[in-house]
Scaffold this motif. Structure first.
Motif, short mmCIF file in Angstrom:
data_model
loop_
_atom_site.label_atom_id
_atom_site.label_comp_id
_atom_site.label_asym_id
_atom_site.label_seq_id
_atom_site.Cartn_x
_atom_site.Cartn_y
_atom_site.Cartn_z
N TYR A 113 0.76 -1.19 -0.02
CA TYR A 113 -0.06 -0.03 -0.07
C TYR A 113 0.95 1.04 0.15
O TYR A 113 0.61 2.25 -0.82
CB TYR A 113 -0.89 0.12 1.18
N LEU A 114 2.13 1.29 0.84
CA LEU A 114 2.79 2.34 0.83
C LEU A 114 3.64 2.57 -0.48
O LEU A 114 3.79 3.64 -1.23
CB LEU A 114 4.03 2.23 1.73
N VAL A 115 3.90 1.41 -1.27
CA VAL A 115 4.36 1.47 -2.72
C VAL A 115 3.20 1.94 -3.51
O VAL A 115 3.78 2.81 -4.45
CB VAL A 115 5.07 0.05 -2.91
N MET A 146 8.39 7.39 1.63
CA MET A 146 9.61 6.73 1.54
C MET A 146 9.98 6.39 3.06
O MET A 146 10.78 5.46 3.04
CB MET A 146 10.61 7.53 0.83
N VAL A 147 9.74 7.41 4.01
CA VAL A 147 10.21 7.24 5.19
C VAL A 147 9.29 6.26 5.89
O VAL A 147 9.76 5.48 6.68
CB VAL A 147 10.08 8.68 5.94
N ALA A 148 8.10 6.19 5.33
CA ALA A 148 7.33 5.06 6.02
C ALA A 148 7.56 3.50 5.68
O ALA A 148 7.57 2.68 6.19
CB ALA A 148 5.73 5.38 5.69
N ILE A 149 8.12 3.57 4.20
CA ILE A 149 8.50 2.43 3.91
C ILE A 149 9.67 1.99 4.61
O ILE A 149 9.96 0.90 5.07
CB ILE A 149 8.90 2.67 2.35
N ALA A 150 10.84 3.09 4.78
CA ALA A 150 11.85 2.58 5.70
C ALA A 150 11.60 2.12 7.25
O ALA A 150 11.92 1.27 7.53
CB ALA A 150 12.86 3.81 5.65
N VAL A 151 10.55 2.68 7.63
CA VAL A 151 10.23 2.25 9.10
C VAL A 151 9.51 1.02 8.70
O VAL A 151 9.73 0.14 9.79
CB VAL A 151 9.11 3.32 9.65
#
Length: 173
Positions: free
Chosen positions: A64-66, A118-123
């Motif tokens: 979903y983030l992607v 992108m920060v949320a994907i890293a988290v």
């Protein structure tokens, strides 16, 4: 006592239009890059979104983030030619500064969403490595959907606040 900061001797021209794209070569390179990258961005992100829509197995919270990142990047790819048109001076025909604020608001919003996602994907990836047993309880569909909504609302507020201020400030006068 003699002051070294004598500003009366300084010739400052604030009305000068400073443009980084002032040579024909730099304008040509910029236009070629925009019209090379824009279709690549559109095709690549469209393929990601089509794959996520077509295959239900891909609809995981991480993806979903992607999907949100692909959506914001798709918007950037669509806006690049318009932004280039306005940046190269064809926007001088517009006497209203709101067109400028609108275009920068769109660009700021889309870039802000990209960075936040992108920060949320890293988290998300860090959480999957640091807490693998609790990952499915921490990262749920509803939590990710709420985060994505918050990211878009926050980015819209950041991007369009100058335009809103301009409209509000004119109505006050």
């Amino acid at each position: 006592m003699e002051s070294t900061d004598n500003l009366s001797n300084v010739d400052v021209n604030i009305t000068r239009n400073v443009s980084r794209l002032n040579s024909p070569l730099s304008v040509t390179v910029a236009v070629l890059l925009v019209f090379l990258f824009s279709p690549m961005i559109l095709i690549g992100n469209s393929l990601v979104l089509v794959a996520m829509y077509r295959f239900k197995r891909l609809r995981t919270p991480s993806n979903y983030l992607v999907m949100s990142l692909a959506t914001s990047d798709l918007g950037i790819g669509m806006f690049m030619p318009v932004g280039m048109y306005l940046e190269l001076g064809s926007g001088d025909n517009f006497t209203d500064g709101r067109v400028c604020l609108l275009s920068y608001g769109v660009a700021t919003t889309l870039c802000c969403v990209s960075v936040l996602v992108m920060v949320a994907i890293a988290v998300d990836r860090f959480t999957s490595l640091a807490r693998p047993l609790r990952y499915n309880n921490l990262i749920t569909h509803s939590a990710i959907e709420r985060y994505i909504i918050v990211f878009w609302i926050y980015s819209l507020l950041v991007g369009f606040t100058p335009l809103g201020y301009s409209i509000l400030h004119e109505n006050i006068r």
